[in-house]
Design an enzyme around this catalytic site. Structure first.
Site, PDB file in Angstrom:
ATOM      1  N   GLN A 506      52.214  -9.715  33.802  1.00 17.31           N
ATOM      2  CA  GLN A 506      52.073 -11.072  33.290  1.00 17.31           C
ATOM      3  C   GLN A 506      51.939 -11.041  31.782  1.00 17.31           C
ATOM      4  O   GLN A 506      51.240 -10.201  31.224  1.00 17.31           O
ATOM      5  CB  GLN A 506      50.823 -11.715  33.909  1.00 17.31           C
ATOM      6  N   GLY A 507      52.619 -11.937  31.137  1.00 15.03           N
ATOM      7  CA  GLY A 507      52.498 -12.044  29.690  1.00 15.03           C
ATOM      8  C   GLY A 507      52.026 -13.433  29.315  1.00 15.03           C
ATOM      9  O   GLY A 507      51.627 -14.215  30.185  1.00 15.03           O
ATOM     10  N   LYS A 511      55.600 -14.462  33.864  1.00 19.25           N
ATOM     11  CA  LYS A 511      55.160 -13.485  34.853  1.00 19.25           C
ATOM     12  C   LYS A 511      56.372 -12.702  35.328  1.00 19.25           C
ATOM     13  O   LYS A 511      57.485 -13.208  35.326  1.00 19.25           O
ATOM     14  CB  LYS A 511      54.539 -14.192  36.058  1.00 19.25           C
ATOM     15  N   VAL A 512      56.102 -11.479  35.732  1.00 15.23           N
ATOM     16  CA  VAL A 512      57.170 -10.683  36.331  1.00 15.23           C
ATOM     17  C   VAL A 512      56.786 -10.430  37.788  1.00 15.23           C
ATOM     18  O   VAL A 512      55.701  -9.927  38.073  1.00 15.23           O
ATOM     19  CB  VAL A 512      57.363  -9.345  35.590  1.00 15.23           C
ATOM     20  N   LYS A 527      61.619 -11.935  36.151  1.00 11.59           N
ATOM     21  CA  LYS A 527      60.750 -12.372  35.051  1.00 11.59           C
ATOM     22  C   LYS A 527      60.913 -13.878  34.912  1.00 11.59           C
ATOM     23  O   LYS A 527      62.027 -14.367  34.706  1.00 11.59           O
ATOM     24  CB  LYS A 527      61.174 -11.650  33.773  1.00 11.59           C
ATOM     25  N   ASP A 623      59.744  -1.893  19.623  1.00 10.35           N
ATOM     26  CA  ASP A 623      58.489  -1.862  20.375  1.00 10.35           C
ATOM     27  C   ASP A 623      58.466  -0.723  21.381  1.00 10.35           C
ATOM     28  O   ASP A 623      58.047  -0.902  22.516  1.00 10.35           O
ATOM     29  CB  ASP A 623      58.275  -3.214  21.079  1.00 10.35           C
ATOM     30  N   LYS A 625      57.088   2.205  23.272  1.00 16.58           N
ATOM     31  CA  LYS A 625      55.767   2.718  23.662  1.00 16.58           C
ATOM     32  C   LYS A 625      55.827   2.974  25.161  1.00 16.58           C
ATOM     33  O   LYS A 625      56.714   2.433  25.852  1.00 16.58           O
ATOM     34  CB  LYS A 625      54.661   1.706  23.329  1.00 16.58           C
ATOM     35  N   ASN A 628      56.427   0.174  27.653  1.00 20.92           N
ATOM     36  CA  ASN A 628      57.728  -0.493  27.754  1.00 20.92           C
ATOM     37  C   ASN A 628      58.821   0.414  28.313  1.00 20.92           C
ATOM     38  O   ASN A 628      59.974   0.023  28.378  1.00 20.92           O
ATOM     39  CB  ASN A 628      58.156  -1.034  26.385  1.00 20.92           C
ATOM     40  N   ASP A 641      61.689  -4.833  28.164  1.00 19.42           N
ATOM     41  CA  ASP A 641      60.928  -5.705  27.263  1.00 19.42           C
ATOM     42  C   ASP A 641      61.528  -5.724  25.850  1.00 19.42           C
ATOM     43  O   ASP A 641      61.052  -5.060  24.932  1.00 19.42           O
ATOM     44  CB  ASP A 641      59.459  -5.265  27.213  1.00 19.42           C
ATOM     45  N   THR A 682      53.468  -2.515  17.900  1.00 20.82           N
ATOM     46  CA  THR A 682      52.196  -2.336  18.583  1.00 20.82           C
ATOM     47  C   THR A 682      51.346  -1.425  17.727  1.00 20.82           C
ATOM     48  O   THR A 682      51.830  -0.423  17.202  1.00 20.82           O
ATOM     49  CB  THR A 682      52.448  -1.730  19.983  1.00 20.82           C
TER      50      THR A 682
END
Ligand SMILES: Nc1ncnc2c1ncn2[C@@H]1O[C@H](COP(=O)(O)OP(=O)(O)OP(=O)(O)O)[C@@H](O)[C@H]1O
Length: 895
Positions: A506-507, A511-512, A527, A623, A625, A628, A641, A682
């Site tokens: 969830q962002g 939501k995914v 998503k 991004d 990381k 992701n 993402d 990030t």
């Protein structure tokens, strides 16, 4: 979204226990408190009514209760709401979201949050320094090597809410991961401190905070004051130039750090400046949790509503690079002109098309686009345009004519080189029959089992009766103008085609879900993004970019997009489900939270290949990381993402160098000359040039690769400080240091050092992009063209502990499914019930006009079948026995 979930067992003896806690234990008072905090992270339209009586979902009540949820009424009325009113609603929201008088969206959101006394606002996720709560739990016991996940079919409420909340709680307030590796040197700062999960929404760009009270309102004045205090003379040309950049990102101009690095505490009070040796002044960041929680509200609201990028800053003047003193090794002046291959000729061997679409660019469609012939002309022309004129709904003959659901036998588009111009521009004299003919020669569309249709000369004038099987898939006029139009056809599914299995993540705007396609039983990751939230937070451009990248990409290490569509209230991205979840989680299952060098090489090489591909397309990922990086069921990686990514304007055709044996593609040239000034990334992964605010290039991705390799090997990132400012200072000033660990080879350390070169013009990758990185001795034995044939070190496996469907009676299954459905909250119900808005129905002035509703042209996809043996509720990672037993990685790598 990366920070909300799936943090495992840091406080508990093992993850298994952790899961049981999450599933079975009634929420404690502290959990409720935390759930309240969590609920504050969500904005109003993501909340739901506190109607559930399920005692296990107290958190869900806290989480979602919102009596003022105006969105509810919108939903209730959605059926009757006319399209025009919907447009005007969106339009007005859009305008209010963008205009300087965006008080209504801004204030309503802000006031709702302010009413929650003591809450952290959703902005907390952006500004709260990771380290501010890092010391809450100093020790973490070893973790179990299995990753538990809850089975929604058994306890749907708990899975959706409590687990999630639990994970968020750990994400924000949990203990740092303690490394138990005895091999790590005590001399290294923070040795033994693993990285907690990065904030779900990474640091985002923001605009000045005019609407906020306190110091932010006075920022321009402060800017002048502080810049003089830093010793810049009034006639310093840098300062003159800085004005230009300041207008796009005043935070940098203000004091050297973007406001995201500050708490509102600092903004509301006089800034406490402390000098550091580099002459950069950073504000001290409070590290107490209380401060972070109570003082970030205003800033949070402000920033969330004012995210507005000033991307596409193509060329920075040299003066612009010197906002601050730059560490000695920095010579950023060279960066925009240092490519040896800059301006060189195009490669004759590369046939891939490199889309020049720049999302949001206002290229208008050719005026004659309504004409059929001109359409096709336009289709050719618009390979390089970003925005097409949409058909007015009035011109449509109705949906049925626009969306015949002819099932076309197709070869897997993903196996086709993306840029081959397979959708041949039909002849100027084309008609619909000509289009059919062209489709017959379109290898994208042909069935692998069938021979290519003979040319027209072997047929009578009229096509054979069954020719419909070979019809070119229907594409909306708008879709035909897209760079990815050769991969996609008009949308074949809608929200109702899917059934939710469970929430994956969830962002702040969406939501995914793990979903099952009802018709095929295939599972996907869906998503779902709220349009209202995106408008409020100015994230429209981001989702368009995300769609663009997903749709354009066709790479084994980039998650496949199968469908994307929109309804009145939501955007949907239906992607390949990566069963292994986040690589971050897989790392956490290792005892030391790290992996050996050979395994790190495996992941690093796949990431490098994915970045190379993105750079070739002119995309900068920005991004990278472990959160992701998703793991495919095969164990290979999948980048996901892309909402922070950006595409370089005027991306260029790459140059191929070298012999046939060792061809190197210069990926740097693809985005050469393009700099952008957003503050994105990030915290622990962010590159120095991003912190400096001087603009950045694709080189940021090579920096993040260096951090990633380091984290894979040591379990923590190299520059983490106790708070954001310290982390940023470390990034700008400290050289990377390694634990006294002899297991890491010199070439590996050399790779990391070269990737983590602070001066981007000297960083590995600065000359020819990915080619430089691939040439490094660390990758010497990697066979790049056979990456997909490597045996991955970790294989995600479905657990065998009782969650299998086979063990559920069919009655129970039906019941569970029914319960599951009943427990869907109103919002989720809407998500899965709304009607698709087809491209040609979305008016041109709709902010989401450029979001295409489309389906990938492939029927034989590789997505998993739902319910064969398992509910996909629990995943564990097993070391790949093939790899270790046969040493296949050794035989795989070149000798
Ligand atoms: N294709 C997928 N397969 C499996 N899980 C996925 C997939 N896509 C996303 N997820 C899960 O959902 C989470 C959120 O996805 P994602 O980060 O794309 O959403 P987001 O809304 O963009 O988040 P953010 O706010 O970080 O941008 C991921 O961290 C991952 O755990």
């Amino acid at each position: 979204m990366a920070g909300h979930h799936h943090e495992h067992g840091h406080e508990h003896g093992c993850e298994q226990e952790h899961e049981h806690d999450s599933l079975q234990r009634p929420p404690t008072g502290s959990e409720r408190t935390r759930s309240i905090s969590f609920s504050k992270l969500l904005t109003r339209s993501w909340k739901r009514n506190a109607s559930s009586s399920n005692s296990m979902s107290v958190s869900s009540v806290n989480l979602y209760s919102d009596p003022d949820n105006s969105k509810e009424s919108d939903h209730n009325n959605s059926g009757s709401e006319g399209q025009s009113s919907r447009f005007s609603k969106l339009k007005s929201m859009f305008q209010s979201g963008n205009s300087s008088k965006n008080a209504s969206a801004h204030n309503s959101s802000q006031s709702s949050l302010e009413n929650d006394s003591g809450s952290s606002s959703s902005k907390l996720r952006y500004v709260k320094p990771l380290a501010s709560v890092a010391n809450a739990h100093p020790v973490s016991p070893p973790l179990s090597p299995t990753i538990p996940e809850t089975d929604v079919l058994q306890t749907p409420k708990m899975v959706h809410i409590d687990q999630h909340e639990h994970e968020r709680e750990h994400s924000h307030c949990g203990s740092p991961i303690m490394l138990s590796s005895p091999s790590l040197s005590p001399t290294v700062v923070r040795t033994g401190t693993g990285r907690r999960r990065s904030p779900s929404t990474p640091i985002m760009p923001s605009q000045n905070s005019k609407n906020n009270s306190g110091s932010s309102a006075a920022r321009p004045t402060n800017y002048r004051h502080h810049s003089s205090s830093q010793g810049f003379s009034s006639n310093n040309p840098f300062r003159e130039k800085a004005g230009t950049v300041r207008s796009s990102n005043p935070y940098f101009a203000y004091q050297g750090l973007p406001t995201h690095a500050l708490s509102s505490h600092e903004l509301d009070e006089e800034p406490q400046l402390y000098p550091n040796v580099s002459g950069i002044h950073f504000l001290s960041t409070p590290t107490s949790k209380a401060n972070s929680l109570t003082n970030t509200r205003n800033l949070s609201n402000l920033s969330l509503n004012e995210i507005k990028e000033n991307e596409e800053v193509q060329q920075f003047n040299n003066e612009d690079f010197f906002f601050h003193d730059i560490p000695k090794d920095a010579s950023l002046k060279e960066t925009s002109n240092d490519s040896p291959s800059r301006g060189t000729s195009k490669s004759p061997t590369i046939t891939q098309s490199f889309p020049s679409i720049v999302v949001g660019l206002d290229n208008e469609y050719d005026e004659d686009s309504d004409n059929d012939n001109d359409n096709e002309k336009g289709e050719r022309q618009m390979q390089i345009k970003s925005k097409s004129r949409n058909l007015s709904p009035i011109k449509q003959n109705g949906k049925s004519s626009t969306h015949p659901r002819t099932k076309v036998p197709l070869r897997r588009a993903a196996s086709e080189p993306n840029g081959l111009q397979l959708v041949s521009p039909t002849s100027p004299t084309s008609s619909s029959s000509a289009r059919k003919t062209s489709a017959s020669t379109n290898i994208n569309n042909k069935n692998p089992g069938q021979s290519v249709l003979p040319s027209n000369s072997f047929f009578p004038q009229e096509p054979p009766p069954k020719i419909s099987d070979f019809q070119e898939p229907r594409r909306s006029r708008r879709l035909r103008t897209k760079s990815f139009s050769n991969k996609f056809q008009d949308i074949m599914v809608g929200p109702q085609s899917f059934e939710k299995v469970r929430l994956l993540g969830q962002g702040d705007v969406g939501k995914v879900f793990l979903v099952r396609e009802k018709k095929t039983n295939r599972v996907y990751a869906l998503k779902v993004l709220s349009k209202d939230e995106m408008i409020k937070r100015n994230k429209i451009k981001r989702v368009l970019t995300e769609q663009e990248i997903l749709a354009t990409s066709n790479h084994p290490f980039i998650v496949t997009l199968y469908h994307s569509f929109q309804s009145e209230d939501y955007l949907y991205l239906c992607m390949e489900y990566c069963m292994g979840g986040e690589f971050f989680r897989a790392l956490q299952t290792r005892k030391t939270k790290c992996i050996c060098e050979d395994d790190a090489r495996f992941y690093a090489s796949e990431v490098t290949a994915a970045l190379e591909y993105l750079h070739l397309l002119g995309f900068i990922y920005r991004d990278l990381k472990p959160e992701n990086i998703l793991l495919h069921q095969s164990g290979h990686i999948m980048l996901s993402d892309f909402d922070l990514s950006i595409q370089a304007k005027d991306s260029k055709v790459p140059v191929v160098k070298g012999s046939a044996q060792s061809t190197l593609v210069d990926t740097k040239i693809c985005s050469d000359g393009f700099r952008t000034n957003s503050f994105v990334g990030t915290e622990e992964y962010i590159a120095p040039e991003v912190i400096r605010g001087n603009g950045h290039t694709a080189a940021v991705d090579w920096w993040t690769l260096g951090i990633l390799v380091y984290e894979m090997l040591f379990g923590f990132t190299p520059f983490k400080g106790d708070n954001t400012n310290e982390t940023f200072t470390n990034i700008l000033k400290n050289e990377v240091s390694f634990p006294n660990n002899n297991e890491i080879s010199r070439t590996c350390k050399d790779l990391i050092r070269k990737l983590l070169t602070k001066n981007e013009s000297k960083r590995l990758g600065c000359k020819m992009g990915a080619a430089d990185v691939k040439k490094h001795p660390f990758f010497k034995k990697v066979q790049w063209s056979l990456l997909r044939n490597q045996e991955p070190p970790l294989i995600p496996v479905l657990s065998e502990d009782g969650y299998d469907f086979a063990k559920l009676s069919s009655n129970k299954k039906r019941q569970t499914s029914q319960d599951n459905h009943n427990h869907l909250d109103e919002q989720e119900k809407n998500m899965f019930e709304e009607r698709v808005e087809y491209d040609d129905e979305v008016s041109e002035d709709d902010p989401f006009h450029d979001f295409n509703s489309m389906s990938l042209m492939e029927q034989d996809n590789n997505s998993m079948i739902y319910g064969n043996t398992n509910s996909y509720g629990k995943i564990a990672y097993t070391p790949n026995s093939n790899r270790s037993r046969s040493n296949s990685h050794r035989t795989f790598f070149k000798r």
